[in-house]
Motif scaffolding. Structure first.
Motif, PDB file in Angstrom:
ATOM      1  N   ARG A  36       0.834  -1.203   0.000  1.00 29.16           N
ATOM      2  CA  ARG A  36       0.000   0.000   0.000  1.00 29.16           C
ATOM      3  C   ARG A  36       0.871   1.256   0.000  1.00 29.16           C
ATOM      4  O   ARG A  36       0.370   2.358  -0.171  1.00 29.16           O
ATOM      5  N   ILE A  37       2.178   1.052   0.221  1.00 30.25           N
ATOM      6  CA  ILE A  37       3.126   2.160   0.242  1.00 30.25           C
ATOM      7  C   ILE A  37       4.218   1.885  -0.781  1.00 30.25           C
ATOM      8  O   ILE A  37       4.789   0.795  -0.819  1.00 30.25           O
ATOM      9  N   MET A  38       4.491   2.893  -1.606  1.00 28.39           N
ATOM     10  CA  MET A  38       5.518   2.787  -2.644  1.00 28.39           C
ATOM     11  C   MET A  38       6.533   3.890  -2.407  1.00 28.39           C
ATOM     12  O   MET A  38       6.161   5.048  -2.229  1.00 28.39           O
ATOM     13  N   LEU A  39       7.804   3.535  -2.387  1.00 25.47           N
ATOM     14  CA  LEU A  39       8.881   4.508  -2.268  1.00 25.47           C
ATOM     15  C   LEU A  39       9.564   4.631  -3.615  1.00 25.47           C
ATOM     16  O   LEU A  39       9.893   3.612  -4.239  1.00 25.47           O
ATOM     17  N   ILE A  40       9.777   5.872  -4.048  1.00 27.75           N
ATOM     18  CA  ILE A  40      10.385   6.102  -5.359  1.00 27.75           C
ATOM     19  C   ILE A  40      11.598   7.014  -5.194  1.00 27.75           C
ATOM     20  O   ILE A  40      11.473   8.165  -4.778  1.00 27.75           O
ATOM     21  N   PRO A 115      -0.812   2.084  -5.089  1.00 33.06           N
ATOM     22  CA  PRO A 115      -0.497   2.336  -3.682  1.00 33.06           C
ATOM     23  C   PRO A 115      -1.358   3.447  -3.082  1.00 33.06           C
ATOM     24  O   PRO A 115      -1.805   4.349  -3.792  1.00 33.06           O
ATOM     25  N   LYS A 116      -1.566   3.374  -1.793  1.00 28.71           N
ATOM     26  CA  LYS A 116      -2.318   4.417  -1.085  1.00 28.71           C
ATOM     27  C   LYS A 116      -1.431   5.633  -0.840  1.00 28.71           C
ATOM     28  O   LYS A 116      -1.904   6.759  -0.820  1.00 28.71           O
ATOM     29  N   ILE A 117      -0.138   5.390  -0.611  1.00 28.50           N
ATOM     30  CA  ILE A 117       0.820   6.474  -0.366  1.00 28.50           C
ATOM     31  C   ILE A 117       2.043   6.248  -1.245  1.00 28.50           C
ATOM     32  O   ILE A 117       2.595   5.144  -1.284  1.00 28.50           O
ATOM     33  N   GLN A 141       5.483  17.292   3.915  1.00 29.79           N
ATOM     34  CA  GLN A 141       4.146  17.865   3.743  1.00 29.79           C
ATOM     35  C   GLN A 141       3.400  17.068   2.677  1.00 29.79           C
ATOM     36  O   GLN A 141       3.753  17.103   1.505  1.00 29.79           O
ATOM     37  N   PRO A 142       2.360  16.348   3.074  1.00 28.09           N
ATOM     38  CA  PRO A 142       1.616  15.533   2.108  1.00 28.09           C
ATOM     39  C   PRO A 142       1.053  16.383   0.968  1.00 28.09           C
ATOM     40  O   PRO A 142       0.638  17.521   1.178  1.00 28.09           O
ATOM     41  N   GLN A 143       1.070  15.817  -0.219  1.00 26.13           N
ATOM     42  CA  GLN A 143       0.555  16.475  -1.418  1.00 26.13           C
ATOM     43  C   GLN A 143      -0.479  15.542  -2.044  1.00 26.13           C
ATOM     44  O   GLN A 143      -0.274  14.330  -2.074  1.00 26.13           O
ATOM     45  N   SER A 144      -1.552  16.098  -2.555  1.00 27.28           N
ATOM     46  CA  SER A 144      -2.529  15.300  -3.293  1.00 27.28           C
ATOM     47  C   SER A 144      -2.314  15.569  -4.775  1.00 27.28           C
ATOM     48  O   SER A 144      -2.401  16.712  -5.214  1.00 27.28           O
ATOM     49  N   GLY A 147      -5.369  12.349  -7.335  1.00 30.21           N
ATOM     50  CA  GLY A 147      -6.080  11.420  -6.466  1.00 30.21           C
ATOM     51  C   GLY A 147      -5.177  10.527  -5.636  1.00 30.21           C
ATOM     52  O   GLY A 147      -5.645   9.622  -4.954  1.00 30.21           O
ATOM     53  N   ARG A 148      -3.881  10.773  -5.693  1.00 25.26           N
ATOM     54  CA  ARG A 148      -2.924   9.984  -4.896  1.00 25.26           C
ATOM     55  C   ARG A 148      -2.290  10.862  -3.831  1.00 25.26           C
ATOM     56  O   ARG A 148      -2.077  12.053  -4.035  1.00 25.26           O
ATOM     57  N   LEU A 149      -1.958  10.235  -2.716  1.00 26.02           N
ATOM     58  CA  LEU A 149      -1.253  10.931  -1.650  1.00 26.02           C
ATOM     59  C   LEU A 149       0.244  10.777  -1.890  1.00 26.02           C
ATOM     60  O   LEU A 149       0.765   9.652  -1.934  1.00 26.02           O
ATOM     61  N   ILE A 150       0.900  11.902  -2.099  1.00 25.02           N
ATOM     62  CA  ILE A 150       2.353  11.933  -2.292  1.00 25.02           C
ATOM     63  C   ILE A 150       2.966  12.489  -1.021  1.00 25.02           C
ATOM     64  O   ILE A 150       2.559  13.552  -0.535  1.00 25.02           O
TER      65      ILE A 150
END
Length: 182
Positions: A36-40, A115-117, A141-144, A147-150
């Motif tokens: 559910r979490i992806m790191l890039i 992924p959710k995040i 600082q979360p960014q939308s 439709g995805r939470l970055i």
């Protein structure tokens, strides 16, 4: 074979740009298809090129140790990079390399994982989703986006080089725990 495994095989044999010429191994990324979490990150470094796995060097160890403080383990997340082959001399990836690799592979990996995040690591990764943002201003600082939470983090390699960024990285990861809970 799953679609995600098929993408990984395509990455391992990719010759779409010149980065393939100097690589030891392409680095498709790894993690569970249910992540559910992806790191890039930005791109493979020397250790990643040798092992064919993302974030296995010192910065990866620091990142994983920090993520472990909030209960995230390597096997819980999907880890990948914008570009799948190491740029020569560890230089920054060029815009056309980022575009080619992202449009061909990364976007598909994101679509398949859903992924959710998405945690971006450093300015190049952040720039793929929020082009005009400065990582030094928006980390933690979360960014939308679409439709995805970055969730932008400083790159762990940069955090290892500068004590003030190391502390900021750790604080931002601690904040991530609340996002995951919600």
């Amino acid at each position: 074979m799953s679609e995600l495994e098929s993408v990984a095989r395509r990455i391992l044999n990719c010759t779409l740009c010149d980065l393939c010429q100097g690589r030891t191994h392409a680095v498709p990324g790894e993690g569970p298809e249910s992540a559910r979490i992806m790191l890039i990150g930005e791109g493979p470094g020397a250790q990643e090129d040798v092992q064919g796995r993302p974030f296995v060097g010192a910065s990866g160890q620091f990142m994983l140790e920090t993520l472990a403080t909030i209960g995230l383990r390597r096997q819980d997340v999907f880890i990948t990079n914008l570009v799948k082959c190491r740029p020569p001399g560890n230089r920054d990836p060029l815009p056309d390399e980022i575009l080619m690799c992202s449009q061909t592979y990364l976007d598909l990996q994101i679509e398949l994982l859903d992924p959710k995040i998405i945690i971006t690591l450093g300015r190049f990764s952040l720039g793929r989703f929020v082009p005009q943002a400065s990582i030094s201003r928006v980390h933690g600082q979360p960014q939308s986006v679409g439709g995805r939470l970055i969730y932008p983090l400083l790159h762990p390699a940069a955090a290892l080089r500068r004590p003030e960024w190391r502390q900021a990285f750790q604080v931002d990861v601690a904040r991530l725990a609340d996002l995951i809970k919600n």
